[in-house]
Design a protein around this motif. Structure first.
Motif, PDB file in Angstrom:
ATOM      1  N   GLU A  24      30.994  33.896  36.311  1.00 37.68           N
ATOM      2  CA  GLU A  24      30.932  34.997  37.176  1.00 37.68           C
ATOM      3  C   GLU A  24      32.080  35.843  36.510  1.00 37.68           C
ATOM      4  OE1 GLU A  24      32.819  32.510  40.601  1.00 37.68           O
ATOM      5  OE2 GLU A  24      33.645  34.623  40.884  1.00 37.68           O
ATOM      6  N   ILE A  25      32.165  37.121  36.886  1.00 33.67           N
ATOM      7  CA  ILE A  25      33.421  37.973  36.628  1.00 33.67           C
ATOM      8  C   ILE A  25      33.611  38.780  37.920  1.00 33.67           C
ATOM      9  CG2 ILE A  25      33.951  39.882  35.274  1.00 33.67           C
ATOM     10  CD1 ILE A  25      32.335  39.386  32.772  1.00 33.67           C
ATOM     11  N   SER A  26      34.685  38.400  38.433  1.00 30.57           N
ATOM     12  CA  SER A  26      35.003  38.826  39.788  1.00 30.57           C
ATOM     13  C   SER A  26      36.448  39.164  40.013  1.00 30.57           C
ATOM     14  CB  SER A  26      34.586  38.008  40.923  1.00 30.57           C
ATOM     15  OG  SER A  26      35.295  36.442  40.662  1.00 30.57           O
ATOM     16  N   PRO A  27      37.380  39.324  41.160  1.00 24.91           N
ATOM     17  CA  PRO A  27      38.560  39.281  41.134  1.00 24.91           C
ATOM     18  C   PRO A  27      39.268  38.051  41.389  1.00 24.91           C
ATOM     19  CG  PRO A  27      37.635  40.925  42.963  1.00 24.91           C
ATOM     20  CD  PRO A  27      36.248  39.920  42.175  1.00 24.91           C
ATOM     21  N   ASP A  28      38.147  36.873  41.165  1.00 26.90           N
ATOM     22  CA  ASP A  28      38.878  35.586  41.335  1.00 26.90           C
ATOM     23  C   ASP A  28      39.141  35.148  39.780  1.00 26.90           C
ATOM     24  OD1 ASP A  28      38.784  35.008  43.994  1.00 26.90           O
ATOM     25  OD2 ASP A  28      37.005  33.391  43.586  1.00 26.90           O
ATOM     26  N   SER A  29      38.587  35.938  38.867  1.00 28.58           N
ATOM     27  CA  SER A  29      38.615  35.469  37.454  1.00 28.58           C
ATOM     28  C   SER A  29      39.092  36.656  36.615  1.00 28.58           C
ATOM     29  CB  SER A  29      37.172  35.046  36.767  1.00 28.58           C
ATOM     30  OG  SER A  29      36.269  36.235  37.037  1.00 28.58           O
ATOM     31  N   CYS A  30      39.519  38.059  37.035  1.00 30.02           N
ATOM     32  CA  CYS A  30      40.013  38.867  36.473  1.00 30.02           C
ATOM     33  C   CYS A  30      41.258  39.508  37.382  1.00 30.02           C
ATOM     34  CB  CYS A  30      39.308  40.321  36.638  1.00 30.02           C
ATOM     35  SG  CYS A  30      37.364  40.005  36.063  1.00 30.02           S
ATOM     36  N   ARG A  31      42.161  40.180  36.359  1.00 33.64           N
ATOM     37  CA  ARG A  31      43.248  40.903  37.324  1.00 33.64           C
ATOM     38  C   ARG A  31      43.037  42.431  37.175  1.00 33.64           C
ATOM     39  NH1 ARG A  31      46.932  36.481  34.869  1.00 33.64           N
ATOM     40  NH2 ARG A  31      47.599  35.387  36.618  1.00 33.64           N
ATOM     41  N   PHE A  32      42.923  43.113  38.432  1.00 32.63           N
ATOM     42  CA  PHE A  32      42.990  44.510  38.277  1.00 32.63           C
ATOM     43  C   PHE A  32      43.920  44.962  38.884  1.00 32.63           C
ATOM     44  CE2 PHE A  32      38.414  42.923  39.205  1.00 32.63           C
ATOM     45  CZ  PHE A  32      37.604  43.448  37.924  1.00 32.63           C
ATOM     46  N   TRP A  33      44.554  46.036  38.386  1.00 32.95           N
ATOM     47  CA  TRP A  33      45.681  46.846  38.924  1.00 32.95           C
ATOM     48  C   TRP A  33      45.213  48.069  39.341  1.00 32.95           C
ATOM     49  CZ3 TRP A  33      50.362  45.248  35.233  1.00 32.95           C
ATOM     50  CH2 TRP A  33      50.625  43.710  35.308  1.00 32.95           C
ATOM     51  N   ASP A  34      45.813  48.649  40.331  1.00 31.28           N
ATOM     52  CA  ASP A  34      45.502  50.002  40.645  1.00 31.28           C
ATOM     53  C   ASP A  34      45.989  50.995  39.503  1.00 31.28           C
ATOM     54  OD1 ASP A  34      44.657  52.235  42.896  1.00 31.28           O
ATOM     55  OD2 ASP A  34      46.766  52.765  42.080  1.00 31.28           O
ATOM     56  N   ALA A  35      45.409  52.005  38.862  1.00 30.16           N
ATOM     57  CA  ALA A  35      45.763  52.727  37.872  1.00 30.16           C
ATOM     58  C   ALA A  35      47.210  53.567  38.399  1.00 30.16           C
ATOM     59  CB  ALA A  35      44.669  53.537  37.394  1.00 30.16           C
ATOM     60  N   LYS A  36      47.245  53.713  39.579  1.00 29.77           N
ATOM     61  CA  LYS A  36      48.252  54.782  39.898  1.00 29.77           C
ATOM     62  C   LYS A  36      49.531  54.023  40.424  1.00 29.77           C
ATOM     63  CE  LYS A  36      46.163  59.147  41.099  1.00 29.77           C
ATOM     64  NZ  LYS A  36      44.687  58.798  41.984  1.00 29.77           N
ATOM     65  N   THR A  37      49.354  53.139  41.059  1.00 30.35           N
ATOM     66  CA  THR A  37      50.488  52.408  41.840  1.00 30.35           C
ATOM     67  C   THR A  37      50.746  50.766  41.382  1.00 30.35           C
ATOM     68  OG1 THR A  37      48.901  51.092  43.348  1.00 30.35           O
ATOM     69  CG2 THR A  37      49.593  53.341  44.181  1.00 30.35           C
ATOM     70  N   ASN A  38      49.765  50.383  40.450  1.00 31.04           N
ATOM     71  CA  ASN A  38      49.840  49.035  39.973  1.00 31.04           C
ATOM     72  C   ASN A  38      49.511  47.851  41.112  1.00 31.04           C
ATOM     73  OD1 ASN A  38      49.966  49.497  37.339  1.00 31.04           O
ATOM     74  ND2 ASN A  38      52.030  49.484  37.125  1.00 31.04           N
ATOM     75  N   GLU A  39      49.457  48.438  42.089  1.00 31.16           N
ATOM     76  CA  GLU A  39      48.909  47.255  43.310  1.00 31.16           C
ATOM     77  C   GLU A  39      47.975  46.327  42.712  1.00 31.16           C
ATOM     78  OE1 GLU A  39      47.232  47.178  47.908  1.00 31.16           O
ATOM     79  OE2 GLU A  39      46.872  48.937  46.681  1.00 31.16           O
ATOM     80  N   LYS A  40      48.196  45.198  43.072  1.00 36.11           N
ATOM     81  CA  LYS A  40      47.256  44.062  42.477  1.00 36.11           C
ATOM     82  C   LYS A  40      46.077  43.772  43.338  1.00 36.11           C
ATOM     83  CE  LYS A  40      51.310  41.129  41.256  1.00 36.11           C
ATOM     84  NZ  LYS A  40      51.462  41.336  39.968  1.00 36.11           N
ATOM     85  N   LEU A  41      44.917  43.874  42.849  1.00 36.79           N
ATOM     86  CA  LEU A  41      43.552  44.045  43.561  1.00 36.79           C
ATOM     87  C   LEU A  41      42.692  42.718  43.325  1.00 36.79           C
ATOM     88  CD1 LEU A  41      43.006  47.711  43.567  1.00 36.79           C
ATOM     89  CD2 LEU A  41      43.784  46.451  45.628  1.00 36.79           C
ATOM     90  N   ASP A  42      43.369  41.610  43.061  1.00 38.15           N
ATOM     91  CA  ASP A  42      42.586  40.622  42.848  1.00 38.15           C
ATOM     92  C   ASP A  42      43.243  39.034  43.226  1.00 38.15           C
ATOM     93  OD1 ASP A  42      44.998  39.677  41.293  1.00 38.15           O
ATOM     94  OD2 ASP A  42      44.758  41.470  39.858  1.00 38.15           O
ATOM     95  N   LYS A  43      42.989  37.913  42.693  1.00 37.56           N
ATOM     96  CA  LYS A  43      43.224  36.509  43.037  1.00 37.56           C
ATOM     97  C   LYS A  43      44.716  36.463  43.291  1.00 37.56           C
ATOM     98  CE  LYS A  43      42.155  32.295  41.825  1.00 37.56           C
ATOM     99  NZ  LYS A  43      41.238  31.040  41.369  1.00 37.56           N
ATOM    100  N   ASP A  44      45.573  37.155  42.541  1.00 31.75           N
ATOM    101  CA  ASP A  44      46.985  37.096  42.391  1.00 31.75           C
ATOM    102  C   ASP A  44      47.676  37.258  43.907  1.00 31.75           C
ATOM    103  OD1 ASP A  44      47.622  36.324  40.036  1.00 31.75           O
ATOM    104  OD2 ASP A  44      48.298  37.949  39.197  1.00 31.75           O
TER     105      ASP A  44
END
Ligand code: UDP
Length: 236
Positions: A194-214
């Motif tokens: 799978e490719i999902s927030p369990d296996s990826c790190r996504f940061w909001d482009a403006k705030t760098n907020e973490k939107l993933d399993k971290d």
């Protein structure tokens, strides 16, 4: 399609046989694990979110010519997938330094890497998924030949190019991700798992907020809210 006996249960999914020997049903679970399953949790609805997110991403990759195991998404939490022999390597692709890369090498968190880094980790919980080099892979028979490693590296980079641009347009930085590949009945190496927030790190482009399993790993909370936000951006 008839759902048959349970073939395998992993940390994030269950795999079932079907009445077609070449196809399986993957069921996405709500369980969350981190640090080689030393930290465990569950988030109702997480499995359905990952199913939706991974389906969208696999479809996008297919449109760009990447072969995947996904055949059809048949319910909130289930997909029909091609049966493959999983190559026991986690292919990690990195654009920005964080996680184990910063811990192991001391690279400053958040450093934009001068090139896309592709790493191989041997999938083995007892050994804690160690980092391996090309020669380890050959010596341990994890792949058939050096050419397969070139294919894995090439596919990792291709997937990254497609997804980095896609998520950039959605206001998300694709920091790093893990993919797994399998060999299908015709001998092709195709994208699996799978490719999902369990296996990826996504940061909001403006705030760098973490939107993933971290958010789960680091106990930040609001895990499901973050995964919902990733899906919302993908569909926007
Ligand atoms: N990753 C994963 N499964 C693993 C290990 C890592 O999906 O067993 C993903 C992780 O979500 C991140 C990337 O691979 O997007 C790189 O993870 P890293 O090596 O930094 O590991 P961590 O810091 O999570 O131990």
């Amino acid at each position: 399609m008839k759902k048959g006996e349970l073939l395998y249960e992993g940390k994030g999914k269950k795999l079932y046989k079907t009445d077609d020997e070449n196809l399986l049903i993957a069921e996405f679970k709500d369980d969350l694990t981190a640090f080689n399953a030393q930290k465990r949790g569950s988030e109702a609805g997480k499995g359905a979110l990952n199913n939706k997110i991974s389906t969208q991403i696999f479809r996008l990759l297919k449109e760009h010519g990447i072969q995947t195991h996904l055949v059809d998404t048949i319910s909130e939490t289930e997909q029909v997938i091609k049966k493959v022999d999983i190559i026991p390597l986690e292919v990690v692709v990195r654009n920005i330094a964080t996680g184990s890369l910063t811990k192991r090498l001391g690279i400053v968190e958040g450093t934009i890497l001068p090139l896309t880094l592709v790493e191989f980790y041997y999938k083995n919980d007892d050994l804690n998924d160690p980092l391996v080099n090309d020669e380890h892979c050959i010596v341990m028979n994890l792949v058939k030949s050096e050419k397969d490693l070139q294919i894995l590296r090439h596919l990792g980079r291709e997937i990254n190019s497609i997804l980095f641009k896609f998520f950039e347009e959605k206001g998300l930085k694709l920091v790093d991700f893990k993919v797994e590949f399998g060999v299908d009945k015709d001998g092709n190496i195709i994208l699996a798992d799978e490719i999902s927030p369990d296996s990826c790190r996504f940061w909001d482009a403006k705030t760098n907020e973490k939107l993933d399993k971290d958010r789960f790993r680091q106990g930040i909370g609001e895990v499901k809210v973050a995964y919902e936000e990733v899906l919302r951006r993908i569909l926007s």
